[in-house]
Design a protein around this motif. Structure first.
Motif, PDB file in Angstrom:
ATOM      1  N   SER A   1       1.575   6.793  -6.739  1.00 23.86           N
ATOM      2  CA  SER A   1       0.534   7.741  -7.152  1.00 23.86           C
ATOM      3  C   SER A   1       0.997   9.180  -6.986  1.00 23.86           C
ATOM      4  O   SER A   1       0.762  10.028  -7.844  1.00 23.86           O
ATOM      5  CB  SER A   1      -0.740   7.506  -6.323  1.00 23.86           C
ATOM      6  OG  SER A   1      -1.307   6.251  -6.616  1.00 23.86           O
TER       7      SER A   1
ATOM      8  N   LYS B   1      -9.602   3.822  -2.763  1.00 26.20           N
ATOM      9  CA  LYS B   1      -9.021   4.083  -1.449  1.00 26.20           C
ATOM     10  C   LYS B   1      -8.487   5.507  -1.352  1.00 26.20           C
ATOM     11  O   LYS B   1      -8.595   6.158  -0.309  1.00 26.20           O
ATOM     12  CB  LYS B   1      -7.905   3.078  -1.156  1.00 26.20           C
ATOM     13  CG  LYS B   1      -8.390   1.672  -0.848  1.00 26.20           C
ATOM     14  CD  LYS B   1      -7.236   0.730  -0.608  1.00 26.20           C
ATOM     15  CE  LYS B   1      -7.740  -0.682  -0.320  1.00 26.20           C
ATOM     16  NZ  LYS B   1      -6.609  -1.643  -0.135  1.00 26.20           N
TER      17      LYS B   1
ATOM     18  N   ARG C   1       2.224   1.745  -3.506  1.00 28.01           N
ATOM     19  CA  ARG C   1       1.189   2.273  -4.402  1.00 28.01           C
ATOM     20  C   ARG C   1       0.949   3.762  -4.141  1.00 28.01           C
ATOM     21  O   ARG C   1       0.801   4.551  -5.079  1.00 28.01           O
ATOM     22  CB  ARG C   1      -0.117   1.499  -4.206  1.00 28.01           C
ATOM     23  CG  ARG C   1      -0.075   0.055  -4.679  1.00 28.01           C
ATOM     24  CD  ARG C   1      -1.481  -0.519  -4.751  1.00 28.01           C
ATOM     25  NE  ARG C   1      -1.453  -1.960  -4.957  1.00 28.01           N
ATOM     26  CZ  ARG C   1      -1.710  -2.867  -4.036  1.00 28.01           C
ATOM     27  NH1 ARG C   1      -2.023  -2.486  -2.812  1.00 28.01           N
ATOM     28  NH2 ARG C   1      -1.669  -4.141  -4.308  1.00 28.01           N
TER      29      ARG C   1
ATOM     30  N   GLN D   1       0.826  -1.201   0.000  1.00 27.63           N
ATOM     31  CA  GLN D   1       0.000   0.000   0.000  1.00 27.63           C
ATOM     32  C   GLN D   1       0.863   1.256   0.000  1.00 27.63           C
ATOM     33  O   GLN D   1       0.551   2.242  -0.680  1.00 27.63           O
ATOM     34  CB  GLN D   1      -0.932  -0.004   1.212  1.00 27.63           C
ATOM     35  CG  GLN D   1      -1.902   1.161   1.272  1.00 27.63           C
ATOM     36  CD  GLN D   1      -2.869   1.200   0.096  1.00 27.63           C
ATOM     37  OE1 GLN D   1      -3.127   0.178  -0.528  1.00 27.63           O
ATOM     38  NE2 GLN D   1      -3.375   2.376  -0.221  1.00 27.63           N
TER      39      GLN D   1
ATOM     40  N   HIS E   1      -7.311   0.821  -5.624  1.00 33.16           N
ATOM     41  CA  HIS E   1      -6.424   1.853  -5.081  1.00 33.16           C
ATOM     42  C   HIS E   1      -6.993   3.245  -5.328  1.00 33.16           C
ATOM     43  O   HIS E   1      -6.943   4.116  -4.442  1.00 33.16           O
ATOM     44  CB  HIS E   1      -5.037   1.728  -5.710  1.00 33.16           C
ATOM     45  CG  HIS E   1      -4.066   2.776  -5.257  1.00 33.16           C
ATOM     46  ND1 HIS E   1      -3.651   2.881  -3.952  1.00 33.16           N
ATOM     47  CD2 HIS E   1      -3.441   3.769  -5.940  1.00 33.16           C
ATOM     48  CE1 HIS E   1      -2.803   3.893  -3.836  1.00 33.16           C
ATOM     49  NE2 HIS E   1      -2.667   4.449  -5.034  1.00 33.16           N
TER      50      HIS E   1
ATOM     51  N   ARG F   1      -6.369  -4.147  -8.568  1.00 32.50           N
ATOM     52  CA  ARG F   1      -5.651  -3.295  -7.619  1.00 32.50           C
ATOM     53  C   ARG F   1      -5.705  -1.821  -8.044  1.00 32.50           C
ATOM     54  O   ARG F   1      -5.812  -0.935  -7.204  1.00 32.50           O
ATOM     55  CB  ARG F   1      -4.186  -3.735  -7.521  1.00 32.50           C
ATOM     56  CG  ARG F   1      -3.981  -5.227  -7.329  1.00 32.50           C
ATOM     57  CD  ARG F   1      -4.519  -5.731  -6.000  1.00 32.50           C
ATOM     58  NE  ARG F   1      -4.419  -7.187  -5.937  1.00 32.50           N
ATOM     59  CZ  ARG F   1      -5.450  -8.000  -5.979  1.00 32.50           C
ATOM     60  NH1 ARG F   1      -6.669  -7.510  -6.082  1.00 32.50           N
ATOM     61  NH2 ARG F   1      -5.291  -9.307  -5.915  1.00 32.50           N
ATOM     62  N   ASN F   2      -5.665  -1.582  -9.343  1.00 34.76           N
ATOM     63  CA  ASN F   2      -5.660  -0.211  -9.839  1.00 34.76           C
ATOM     64  C   ASN F   2      -6.958   0.519  -9.473  1.00 34.76           C
ATOM     65  O   ASN F   2      -6.936   1.635  -8.955  1.00 34.76           O
ATOM     66  CB  ASN F   2      -5.462  -0.221 -11.357  1.00 34.76           C
ATOM     67  CG  ASN F   2      -5.292   1.168 -11.937  1.00 34.76           C
ATOM     68  OD1 ASN F   2      -4.365   1.881 -11.593  1.00 34.76           O
ATOM     69  ND2 ASN F   2      -6.199   1.553 -12.834  1.00 34.76           N
TER      70      ASN F   2
END
Length: 345
Positions: free
Chosen positions: A216, A270, A212, A209, A267, A263-264
């Motif tokens: 980002s 989130k 990621r 996490q 994420h 996941r993309n």
């Protein structure tokens, strides 16, 4: 040469669909996957010289009342990489009006076949996808022209786009190009490839996490830097143009080629929840590699990045990677599926 069981509709196809309910999403998914399989089997028929009554491919589309109106053939090795199907009842007194929900035309693209007669051109297309230059691929140019011609003739409501693996990437790019002209085609993208660093292999969830989140932030900062230099973000215009296109993405979490889509989108959701939606949206629009290319004056539009999608995840156990990546899984009647729609706003 003895035919593989997977090529024989009676042994491995969705024979349980004796009456297709075109409003049923499971039936629609199964038909789309079967017609993609028809392209695979058609090419294997060609390579193994199965002709006439020995050909195995026709049953994959005739079972659903479709017929071939055009094969899409590679100019270099003459391999069949796609097909255009037309809906047609077998009796003269029946017409498309008897099943109005059925698409009049389905355009389908296969993925890579690792056989000598097609492997070189298939791998070339694979590499073009990885290098983000599939739009310049001669095979894709043929595909794109075919899509434009059909849509021009019959309108977008009568056309489906379908593909698996590499073929899914081709269908996705064709769908994006049409969306840029405000034409939104219903699309079924099976196991679409997503090129990224293999961070899913990291076991520590907090570390993943964190990576990621850092990724980002870096991507968003890069997009801001490019925007300040060029006056806009490299992808904001194109994202706005095709955000209303919501293709169906069929992915298996055990298939590392496509699982990154899960996941993309998760994420991005989130990031919204923790109040960093702006960063998440910027990161969604861009990739670090393509930002770098743009910074050096090479305009790049990352194929695998999508603003919106109907994400359908196969939660059923897979025996191995081949099963997780295969097209055959998508017409099974006992699938455990998870549905989630992601809309870019």
């Amino acid at each position: 040469m003895m035919a593989s069981e997977r090529d024989v509709f009676g042994l491995s196809g969705p024979g349980h669909l004796t009456l297709t309910d075109w409003k049923n999403p499971d039936h629609r998914r199964s038909v789309a996957a079967s017609l993609v399989q028809g392209v695979y089997v058609m090419e294997r028929d060609r390579q193994q010289n199965r002709q006439g009554p020995e050909a195995l491919a026709p049953t994959w589309w005739e079972f659903f009342h479709y017929h071939i109106i055009r094969k899409l053939v590679d100019d270099a090795d003459f391999s069949i990489f796609g097909a255009i199907y037309e809906f047609k009842f077998p009796t003269a007194n029946q017409s498309h009006s008897a099943a109005p929900e059925a698409p009049k035309y389905i355009i389908a693209f296969r993925g890579t076949i690792t056989k000598p007669d097609s492997i070189l051109q298939d791998l070339k297309s694979d590499l073009d996808f990885i290098r983000n230059c599939l739009h310049r691929n001669s095979r894709f140019e043929l595909a794109m022209q075919a899509v434009q011609d059909i849509v021009s003739d019959v309108g977008p409501l009568n056309v489906w786009l379908c593909g698996h693996s590499l073929g899914s990437a081709m269908a996705m790019l064709a769908g994006k190009n049409m969306a840029k002209t405000n034409i939104f085609l219903e699309s079924f993208l099976f196991n679409p490839p997503f090129v990224s660093a293999p961070i899913e292999r990291i076991k520590d969830k907090k570390l993943k996490q964190g990576i990621r989140l850092a990724g980002s932030v870096i991507t968003a900062l890069g997009a801001i830097a490019v925007k300040s230099h060029q006056g806009r973000s490299i992808s904001e215009d194109s994202f706005a143009m095709w955000s209303a296109w919501v293709p169906c993405l069929f992915v298996n979490p055990e298939d590392h080629f496509c699982s990154k889509y899960i996941r993309n989108f998760e994420h991005r959701e989130k990031m919204e929840k923790i109040g960093a939606g702006g960063i998440g949206r910027l990161a969604t629009q861009n990739s670090k590699r393509d930002l770098l290319l743009t910074a050096f004056g090479k305009e790049s539009d990352p194929l695998h990045l999508l603003p919106s999608a109907n994400l359908i995840i196969n939660k059923s156990p897979s025996a191995d990677f081949r099963t997780a990546h295969g097209i055959q899984q998508w017409w099974r009647p006992d699938l455990q599926l998870k549905y989630k729609t992601y809309l870019y706003e």
